[in-house]
Structure formats: structure tokens, C-alpha cells
Write a protein that holds these residues in place. Sequence first.
Motif, PDB file in Angstrom:
ATOM      1  N   VAL A 125     -53.601 -57.011 -96.606  1.00  0.00           N
ATOM      2  CA  VAL A 125     -52.051 -57.136 -96.698  1.00  0.00           C
ATOM      3  C   VAL A 125     -52.016 -55.857 -97.976  1.00  0.00           C
ATOM      4  CG1 VAL A 125     -50.087 -57.974 -97.456  1.00  0.00           C
ATOM      5  CG2 VAL A 125     -51.821 -59.263 -96.479  1.00  0.00           C
ATOM      6  N   ILE A 126     -51.088 -54.818 -97.600  1.00  0.00           N
ATOM      7  CA  ILE A 126     -50.951 -53.563 -98.398  1.00  0.00           C
ATOM      8  C   ILE A 126     -49.461 -53.520 -98.572  1.00  0.00           C
ATOM      9  CG2 ILE A 126     -53.227 -52.680 -97.935  1.00  0.00           C
ATOM     10  CD1 ILE A 126     -51.908 -50.352 -96.493  1.00  0.00           C
ATOM     11  N   HIS A 127     -49.284 -52.382 -99.624  1.00  0.00           N
ATOM     12  CA  HIS A 127     -47.876 -52.109 -99.647  1.00  0.00           C
ATOM     13  C   HIS A 127     -48.296 -50.445 -99.601  1.00  0.00           C
ATOM     14  CE1 HIS A 127     -43.732 -51.775-100.706  1.00  0.00           C
ATOM     15  NE2 HIS A 127     -43.791 -50.847-101.354  1.00  0.00           N
ATOM     16  N   ALA A 128     -46.966 -49.771 -98.881  1.00  0.00           N
ATOM     17  CA  ALA A 128     -47.083 -48.271 -98.803  1.00  0.00           C
ATOM     18  C   ALA A 128     -45.816 -47.682 -98.926  1.00  0.00           C
ATOM     19  CB  ALA A 128     -47.708 -48.115 -97.126  1.00  0.00           C
ATOM     20  N   GLN A 129     -45.627 -46.421 -98.947  1.00  0.00           N
ATOM     21  CA  GLN A 129     -44.414 -45.840 -99.011  1.00  0.00           C
ATOM     22  C   GLN A 129     -43.438 -45.558 -97.673  1.00  0.00           C
ATOM     23  OE1 GLN A 129     -46.952 -44.569-100.592  1.00  0.00           O
ATOM     24  NE2 GLN A 129     -46.640 -43.841-102.656  1.00  0.00           N
ATOM     25  N   LYS A 130     -43.990 -45.449 -96.631  1.00  0.00           N
ATOM     26  CA  LYS A 130     -43.368 -45.051 -95.637  1.00  0.00           C
ATOM     27  C   LYS A 130     -43.969 -45.675 -94.092  1.00  0.00           C
ATOM     28  CE  LYS A 130     -41.323 -40.542 -96.785  1.00  0.00           C
ATOM     29  NZ  LYS A 130     -41.144 -39.203 -96.343  1.00  0.00           N
ATOM     30  N   ALA A 131     -43.022 -45.854 -93.314  1.00  0.00           N
ATOM     31  CA  ALA A 131     -43.749 -46.148 -91.902  1.00  0.00           C
ATOM     32  C   ALA A 131     -42.626 -45.611 -90.979  1.00  0.00           C
ATOM     33  CB  ALA A 131     -43.857 -47.518 -91.580  1.00  0.00           C
ATOM     34  N   ASP A 132     -42.867 -45.107 -89.944  1.00  0.00           N
ATOM     35  CA  ASP A 132     -42.171 -44.741 -88.858  1.00  0.00           C
ATOM     36  C   ASP A 132     -41.915 -45.789 -87.936  1.00  0.00           C
ATOM     37  OD1 ASP A 132     -44.145 -44.873 -86.882  1.00  0.00           O
ATOM     38  OD2 ASP A 132     -44.563 -42.685 -86.892  1.00  0.00           O
ATOM     39  N   ARG A 133     -40.859 -45.554 -87.077  1.00  0.00           N
ATOM     40  CA  ARG A 133     -40.440 -46.786 -86.154  1.00  0.00           C
ATOM     41  C   ARG A 133     -41.485 -47.157 -85.065  1.00  0.00           C
ATOM     42  NH1 ARG A 133     -35.737 -47.184 -88.309  1.00  0.00           N
ATOM     43  NH2 ARG A 133     -34.674 -45.288 -89.119  1.00  0.00           N
ATOM     44  N   ARG A 134     -42.417 -46.339 -84.933  1.00  0.00           N
ATOM     45  CA  ARG A 134     -43.610 -46.996 -84.104  1.00  0.00           C
ATOM     46  C   ARG A 134     -44.485 -47.687 -84.860  1.00  0.00           C
ATOM     47  NH1 ARG A 134     -46.092 -41.976 -81.169  1.00  0.00           N
ATOM     48  NH2 ARG A 134     -46.745 -43.607 -79.822  1.00  0.00           N
ATOM     49  N   GLY A 135     -44.563 -47.884 -86.194  1.00  0.00           N
ATOM     50  CA  GLY A 135     -45.704 -48.280 -86.808  1.00  0.00           C
ATOM     51  C   GLY A 135     -46.570 -47.670 -87.621  1.00  0.00           C
ATOM     52  N   ASN A 136     -46.647 -46.615 -87.429  1.00  0.00           N
ATOM     53  CA  ASN A 136     -47.818 -45.476 -88.188  1.00  0.00           C
ATOM     54  C   ASN A 136     -47.409 -45.389 -89.672  1.00  0.00           C
ATOM     55  OD1 ASN A 136     -49.119 -44.531 -85.803  1.00  0.00           O
ATOM     56  ND2 ASN A 136     -47.243 -43.519 -85.493  1.00  0.00           N
ATOM     57  N   VAL A 137     -48.208 -45.774 -90.578  1.00  0.00           N
ATOM     58  CA  VAL A 137     -47.792 -45.788 -92.125  1.00  0.00           C
ATOM     59  C   VAL A 137     -48.746 -44.851 -92.791  1.00  0.00           C
ATOM     60  CG1 VAL A 137     -48.476 -47.424 -94.119  1.00  0.00           C
ATOM     61  CG2 VAL A 137     -47.996 -48.369 -91.864  1.00  0.00           C
ATOM     62  N   LEU A 138     -47.552 -44.205 -93.791  1.00  0.00           N
ATOM     63  CA  LEU A 138     -47.949 -43.159 -94.609  1.00  0.00           C
ATOM     64  C   LEU A 138     -48.177 -43.570 -96.335  1.00  0.00           C
ATOM     65  CD1 LEU A 138     -48.504 -40.162 -95.485  1.00  0.00           C
ATOM     66  CD2 LEU A 138     -46.014 -39.843 -95.493  1.00  0.00           C
ATOM     67  N   LEU A 139     -49.316 -43.411 -96.973  1.00  0.00           N
ATOM     68  CA  LEU A 139     -49.198 -43.760 -98.192  1.00  0.00           C
ATOM     69  C   LEU A 139     -49.945 -42.492 -98.951  1.00  0.00           C
ATOM     70  CD1 LEU A 139     -51.807 -46.263 -99.070  1.00  0.00           C
ATOM     71  CD2 LEU A 139     -51.655 -45.511 -96.563  1.00  0.00           C
ATOM     72  N   TRP A 140     -49.432 -42.578-100.448  1.00  0.00           N
ATOM     73  CA  TRP A 140     -49.959 -41.379-101.201  1.00  0.00           C
ATOM     74  C   TRP A 140     -49.994 -41.845-102.504  1.00  0.00           C
ATOM     75  CZ3 TRP A 140     -45.116 -40.829 -98.872  1.00  0.00           C
ATOM     76  CH2 TRP A 140     -44.253 -40.976 -99.839  1.00  0.00           C
ATOM     77  N   GLY A 141     -50.721 -41.075-103.415  1.00  0.00           N
ATOM     78  CA  GLY A 141     -50.946 -41.409-105.035  1.00  0.00           C
ATOM     79  C   GLY A 141     -52.227 -41.762-105.001  1.00  0.00           C
ATOM     80  N   ILE A 142     -52.333 -42.653-106.126  1.00  0.00           N
ATOM     81  CA  ILE A 142     -53.572 -43.362-106.465  1.00  0.00           C
ATOM     82  C   ILE A 142     -54.062 -44.278-105.352  1.00  0.00           C
ATOM     83  CG2 ILE A 142     -54.949 -44.693-107.924  1.00  0.00           C
ATOM     84  CD1 ILE A 142     -53.058 -43.712-110.189  1.00  0.00           C
ATOM     85  N   LEU A 143     -55.112 -44.026-104.607  1.00  0.00           N
ATOM     86  CA  LEU A 143     -55.466 -44.839-103.667  1.00  0.00           C
ATOM     87  C   LEU A 143     -56.691 -45.481-103.901  1.00  0.00           C
ATOM     88  CD1 LEU A 143     -54.946 -42.559-100.296  1.00  0.00           C
ATOM     89  CD2 LEU A 143     -53.354 -44.223-101.252  1.00  0.00           C
ATOM     90  N   GLY A 144     -56.843 -46.712-103.622  1.00  0.00           N
ATOM     91  CA  GLY A 144     -58.106 -47.695-103.747  1.00  0.00           C
ATOM     92  C   GLY A 144     -58.848 -47.678-102.467  1.00  0.00           C
ATOM     93  N   VAL A 145     -58.764 -48.947-101.780  1.00  0.00           N
ATOM     94  CA  VAL A 145     -59.576 -49.209-100.541  1.00  0.00           C
ATOM     95  C   VAL A 145     -58.623 -49.606 -99.670  1.00  0.00           C
ATOM     96  CG1 VAL A 145     -61.656 -49.523-101.618  1.00  0.00           C
ATOM     97  CG2 VAL A 145     -60.096 -51.289-101.286  1.00  0.00           C
ATOM     98  N   GLN A 146     -57.188 -49.097 -99.641  1.00  0.00           N
ATOM     99  CA  GLN A 146     -56.241 -49.640 -98.751  1.00  0.00           C
ATOM    100  C   GLN A 146     -56.648 -49.357 -97.149  1.00  0.00           C
ATOM    101  OE1 GLN A 146     -55.585 -48.253-101.612  1.00  0.00           O
ATOM    102  NE2 GLN A 146     -53.447 -48.694-102.468  1.00  0.00           N
ATOM    103  N   LYS A 147     -57.018 -48.037 -97.037  1.00  0.00           N
ATOM    104  CA  LYS A 147     -57.542 -47.649 -95.742  1.00  0.00           C
ATOM    105  C   LYS A 147     -58.692 -48.322 -95.184  1.00  0.00           C
ATOM    106  CE  LYS A 147     -59.644 -43.854 -95.079  1.00  0.00           C
ATOM    107  NZ  LYS A 147     -60.258 -42.569 -95.124  1.00  0.00           N
ATOM    108  N   GLU A 148     -59.720 -48.522 -96.038  1.00  0.00           N
ATOM    109  CA  GLU A 148     -60.805 -49.192 -95.512  1.00  0.00           C
ATOM    110  C   GLU A 148     -60.538 -50.721 -95.393  1.00  0.00           C
ATOM    111  OE1 GLU A 148     -62.211 -45.584 -97.693  1.00  0.00           O
ATOM    112  OE2 GLU A 148     -60.855 -47.175 -98.145  1.00  0.00           O
ATOM    113  N   ALA A 149     -59.692 -51.251 -96.134  1.00  0.00           N
ATOM    114  CA  ALA A 149     -59.398 -52.600 -96.194  1.00  0.00           C
ATOM    115  C   ALA A 149     -58.762 -52.897 -94.812  1.00  0.00           C
ATOM    116  CB  ALA A 149     -58.569 -53.159 -97.246  1.00  0.00           C
ATOM    117  N   VAL A 150     -57.849 -52.149 -94.371  1.00  0.00           N
ATOM    118  CA  VAL A 150     -57.150 -52.230 -92.992  1.00  0.00           C
ATOM    119  C   VAL A 150     -58.182 -52.217 -91.910  1.00  0.00           C
ATOM    120  CG1 VAL A 150     -55.212 -51.195 -91.705  1.00  0.00           C
ATOM    121  CG2 VAL A 150     -54.737 -51.626 -94.042  1.00  0.00           C
ATOM    122  N   LEU A 151     -58.920 -51.052 -91.925  1.00  0.00           N
ATOM    123  CA  LEU A 151     -59.777 -50.931 -90.745  1.00  0.00           C
ATOM    124  C   LEU A 151     -60.670 -51.878 -90.684  1.00  0.00           C
ATOM    125  CD1 LEU A 151     -60.167 -46.935 -91.211  1.00  0.00           C
ATOM    126  CD2 LEU A 151     -58.535 -48.189 -89.478  1.00  0.00           C
ATOM    127  N   ALA A 152     -61.350 -52.553 -91.649  1.00  0.00           N
ATOM    128  CA  ALA A 152     -62.087 -53.658 -91.893  1.00  0.00           C
ATOM    129  C   ALA A 152     -61.780 -54.955 -91.153  1.00  0.00           C
ATOM    130  CB  ALA A 152     -62.721 -53.955 -93.236  1.00  0.00           C
TER     131      ALA A 152
END
Length: 286
Positions: A162-189
Motif C-alpha cells: 500500500v502506498i500513497h502517490a500524487q497522481k493517477a490517470d483514469r487507466r490506473g497508471n500512477v505518478l509519484l515524485w519527491g523523496i522516494l523510498g522503496v515504493q516502486k520496489e515494494a509495489v513490484l515485489a
Amino acid sequence: MAQITSLREAVSGLIQDGDTVALEGFTHLIPHAAGHEIVRQGKKDLTLVRMTPDLIYDQLIGMGCARKLIFSWGGNPGVGSLHRFRDAVENGWPHQLEIEEHSHSGMANAYVAGASNLPFALLRGYTGSDLPKVNPNIRFVECPFTGEKLAAIPSVRPDVTVIHAQKADRRGNVLLWGILGVQKEAVLAAKRAIVTVEEIVDALEAPANSCVLPRWAVSAVCHVPGGAYPSYAQGYTERDNRFYKAWDPVARSREGFTAWMERHVLGTEDFDGFRRVLAESQKETA
């Protein structure tokens, strides 16, 4: 493929009792709203994973949602201890909590290994540390090429991230920026992923080299503006430092904690309700 749905439906359908759940975010974009919904739905026997568990994990542990915690460093940033976490470990309240402690680098590598579909992570670390004495999942192997001694730890593969992000489009693609930890890796895992977002837009308009999570890696997108509060979402909300300070006396006693959770979380229908009740209680104590 991602579905745009309510947070209540996402938590109900995607998180089951006994799951391994990672709620990730580093300094900002911490998914507090999703954590509260897990509490409202009474999920239990969860193995919680997080690099730096802070207030939302204190609440999840104190409400009896967690059976085990896999983590590196836990505390109230800039303030002190997580009192509900300490009470669970030291006194078994509300029940005994199993812990598996790692270093930051160990946890980061474990997420990368999980995202890479590998059974374990290798790193130069832990040598000279006391962590291997208390964590049997930290082991050492010999490099077959150089003979060097390396640390090996199990990969992190959550049932749900589970993560929080700034934006998603109506197809479900998600964009996040700023200080990133391991959100990308955690989602892909993870097997499944829930993303709460500040807004849903027609097009992400992501700049080059942005962190974009494709819709095929996400199970549910939920529109929850301010869902990282009291942490912040860069470009949208600011960190509420007062909340972190105020949490310390609330969490020190079992009675105070339970009363606060009953009023602010269990007694509200959603995160908007939580924010309204919190504003009322802050006025009362001002």
C-alpha cells in the motif's frame, strides 16, 4: 490491471487476515488513510513490513492488527518512541508481537530482491553488528568468485503493498515524485497493490525519468486527497509537525490511545471523517 475504486472496497477485497502487508513511504507519501481503513475493518494477524515504521504502525500494532513486524528503525520522527509498539514487544499488549529487525540497507535490498523475483538479497553489511545475534534470517554466504563473506537475507514479497502517490490517470497508471523510498520496489515485489492518490487526471503528463507505476503493477487506485496526513505529499500538502508531537502523550497510555482511536478512527466512516473529528478535537484542546 488497476481498478479505480473506493478505499473501503480495496482494503476489503485485497487485504485478508494473515497477509503480509507493506505500507511504504519515506518521510512523505505515508499511506495513513489506508492504515486507518485496515483498522476500521478489523484486519488481524498481519505481518507488517516497513523500512521506517512510524505513527500509522504504532496505531496498527496498538489496535491488534499485527502478528509480526519486519522493519528497520521504528520511532516517532523527531519526537521519540512508538509507545504502542514498545508495549506490544515489552508487555505483550494487546498481544505479543514478533519482530524481525534489519538495517535500512538490508530492507532496501530485500525489496529489490523481491521485485526481481529472487529468493534472497546479498549485501555487504551486518558484519560487526549485533543484529545477526537476534535475527536468524540474517545469514552469511561465501562468494563463489572471490571467497568474500557476504550477508544474505530473505527477499520481501508482500501479499499486498500500500502506498500513497500524487497522481493517477483514469487507466490506473500512477505518478509519484519527491523523496522516494522503496515504493516502486515494494509495489513490484507484491502480489497485489493499493495506491491512494491526491487526484485522478486524464493524463499524467509525467516529465522524463519520472517514477511511474504502470497499471499492470497496481490492483486498485483510490482517490483519497490528503491521504498521507500527517505526513505530506510534495506539491499538495505539508507535514503537520504538531500532530507528531501531540501523538506522544496520546500513545503513552493504553486508555488514552484506545479512547483516541475509538473517537478518531473507529468512530468515523472514512479519512474525511477522521480529518473533521480531528479538527474538532484540536479546537477543544487549543
